[in-house]
Design a protein around this motif. Structure first.
Motif, PDB file in Angstrom:
ATOM      1  N   MET A  23       5.157 -11.570   5.377  1.00 31.53           N
ATOM      2  CA  MET A  23       4.911 -10.719   4.216  1.00 31.53           C
ATOM      3  C   MET A  23       5.529 -11.325   2.960  1.00 31.53           C
ATOM      4  N   ILE A  27       3.476 -12.347  -0.439  1.00 32.89           N
ATOM      5  CA  ILE A  27       3.803 -11.858  -1.782  1.00 32.89           C
ATOM      6  C   ILE A  27       3.793 -13.010  -2.781  1.00 32.89           C
ATOM      7  N   TYR A  87      12.592  -9.464  -2.527  1.00 32.68           N
ATOM      8  CA  TYR A  87      11.792  -8.912  -1.442  1.00 32.68           C
ATOM      9  C   TYR A  87      12.682  -8.458  -0.296  1.00 32.68           C
ATOM     10  N   HIS A  88      12.559  -7.236   0.101  1.00 29.93           N
ATOM     11  CA  HIS A  88      13.184  -6.567   1.248  1.00 29.93           C
ATOM     12  C   HIS A  88      14.691  -6.370   1.074  1.00 29.93           C
ATOM     13  N   VAL A 112      10.585  -5.356  -4.097  1.00 30.55           N
ATOM     14  CA  VAL A 112       9.452  -5.005  -3.240  1.00 30.55           C
ATOM     15  C   VAL A 112       9.961  -4.846  -1.810  1.00 30.55           C
ATOM     16  N   GLU A 113       9.564  -3.794  -1.165  1.00 37.59           N
ATOM     17  CA  GLU A 113      10.010  -3.352   0.152  1.00 37.59           C
ATOM     18  C   GLU A 113      11.503  -3.028   0.129  1.00 37.59           C
ATOM     19  N   LEU A 145       6.944  -0.089   0.839  1.00 35.21           N
ATOM     20  CA  LEU A 145       5.687  -0.518   1.436  1.00 35.21           C
ATOM     21  C   LEU A 145       4.980   0.613   2.174  1.00 35.21           C
ATOM     22  N   HIS A 146       5.620   1.775   2.233  1.00 37.53           N
ATOM     23  CA  HIS A 146       4.938   2.941   2.798  1.00 37.53           C
ATOM     24  C   HIS A 146       5.602   4.212   2.277  1.00 37.53           C
ATOM     25  N   LEU A 166       1.125  -0.779  -1.021  1.00 38.86           N
ATOM     26  CA  LEU A 166       0.616  -0.913   0.336  1.00 38.86           C
ATOM     27  C   LEU A 166       0.523  -2.382   0.745  1.00 38.86           C
ATOM     28  N   PRO A 167       0.889  -2.691   1.978  1.00 40.38           N
ATOM     29  CA  PRO A 167       0.864  -4.089   2.426  1.00 40.38           C
ATOM     30  C   PRO A 167      -0.561  -4.650   2.473  1.00 40.38           C
ATOM     31  N   HIS A 346      -6.894  -3.872   1.477  1.00 42.25           N
ATOM     32  CA  HIS A 346      -5.705  -4.617   1.887  1.00 42.25           C
ATOM     33  C   HIS A 346      -5.881  -6.131   1.867  1.00 42.25           C
ATOM     34  N   GLY A 351      -3.588  -7.085  -3.048  1.00 43.61           N
ATOM     35  CA  GLY A 351      -2.144  -7.229  -3.140  1.00 43.61           C
ATOM     36  C   GLY A 351      -1.714  -7.858  -4.451  1.00 43.61           C
TER      37      GLY A 351
END
Length: 375
Positions: A23, A27, A87-88, A112-113, A145-146, A166-167, A346, A351
């Motif tokens: 993921m 990105i 990210y994350h 993001v995430e 992401l959700h 959304l992924p 998706h 994205g």
């Protein structure tokens, strides 16, 4: 725009493949496809398996030393990005580098995430939890992401800075098999499970799947498993050898053909954030039987592209399998709907659009916050 990027959970060059690494790479690829100049600021990994103030304090010191090194390098090179993107982020993988550099260079900062588990506010992960909260409050834009993660983030991230991104995936390779070339579903149904064989939630997912299949042992099906890992022998022992084909780990370019030649992807998704395999399967025109976990309902349309059951409920999972086994044409209908769903919602292009919107939102919000500080 110029975007500085980091992934404290798992850097993009980490040697161990995972959905998280995939993921992160997607990105960057999506942003580049939208015309942005993305530069990895650091490959520093803040994630640790164990918590505690001592361990996390040491990680913080290492991260800030890395951030200071980057700052000096940027000043020497005359480099100044338009945005810093992380990210994350969560309590096991806080971000100290992004907030430091954003402060030093007065940069918009986006995440993001992001996820937030209030139960980690105390205990061994309190240090990391507090650090992640600091980054969330400083961020000019935050994307979960959700929707389940977004709800937990609302306590610290204002609504104008929070969104659900959304992924997505690079669907081209998975969509190459023409829909007309697919063999219609017929007994025995060809079931596919794709997951690493490691301790924890992956093994628990295999255990739930095995229990579900035991409940429909009298029905016509055959299971293919793609995956490997330290728990391989124990996991494979859960399934009847005569009804199971194990392919081990396959290279990414072999996966599309496997999705396309199976009738259903079956995966209980224990504690799964969303599951890239669900995007890949649906892009290939393969319907899904899955657990109703976290972000899975955001990418699998229950009753249309797949059938979802409560997380960990082997009986309900088996009931959904039986529903398709009793009506094999349902697998074909879900597969066609799944292919269309991914194409419309998706793809890499979708994205890229969502990420571009997030980046511009972060820049606007940063400007508004600066103006507010001056008044």
């Amino acid at each position: 725009m110029k975007i500085a990027f980091t992934a404290p959970m798992k850097p993009l060059d980490h040697p161990v493949p995972s959905g998280d690494r995939t993921m992160g790479r997607l990105i960057v690829k999506a942003l580049q496809s939208a015309g942005h100049d993305v530069r990895t600021a650091s490959t520093f990994r803040s994630w640790r398996r164990e918590g505690g103030n001592t361990i996390q304090g040491m990680v913080r010191a290492e991260a800030l030393a890395e951030a200071d090194r980057i700052a000096q390098e940027w000043r020497q090179d005359g480099y100044r990005p338009d945005l810093f993107l992380t990210y994350h982020l969560y309590h096991k993988a806080p971000d100290w580098i992004g907030p430091f550099l954003s402060g030093q260079f007065d940069l918009p900062y986006a995440i993001v995430e992001a996820s937030r588990a209030p139960k980690r506010e105390k205990g061994d992960w309190a240090f990391g939890f507090a650090a992640a909260d600091v980054a969330l409050k400083q961020a000019d834009a935050v994307a979960a992401l959700h929707h389940a993660d977004a709800e937990c983030l609302r306590a610290v991230v204002p609504g104008d800075r929070l969104t659900v991104l959304l992924p997505f995936l690079d669907a081209a390779a998975f969509q190459e098999v023409p829909e007309a070339a697919r063999i219609g579903a017929m007994p025995p149904l060809r079931l596919l499970a794709v997951g690493m064989m490691r301790d924890g939630d992956k093994t628990r997912s295999y255990e739930v799947l095995a229990k579900a299949l035991e409940r429909i042992d009298d029905l016509p099906w055959h299971l293919t498993i793609i995956g490997d890992g330290p728990n391989k022998d124990r996991i494979l022992s859960l399934f009847r050898e005569a009804r199971t084909t194990w392919l081990g780990t396959l290279p990414p370019d072999r996966l599309p053909e496997q999705y396309a030649c199976h009738d259903l992807l079956v995966w209980p998704a224990i504690r799964e954030a969303f599951g890239l395999v669900f995007l890949e399967a649906q892009a290939s025109g393969t319907g899904v039987i899955a657990g109703d976990t976290f972000g899975v309902p955001d990418i699998v349309v229950n009753g249309e592209t797949g059938l979802l059951s409560p997380e960990g409920d082997a009986a309900a999972f088996a009931a959904n399998l039986q529903r398709v086994l009793d009506d094999p044409a349902l697998a074909d209908r879900m597969g066609r709907a799944a292919r269309k769903h991914i194409a419309e919602n998706h793809t890499l292009a979708a994205g890229a659009k969502r990420l571009d919107d997030l980046a511009r939102c972060a820049i606007r919000n940063h400007s508004h916050r600066q103006e507010a500080e001056l008044t």
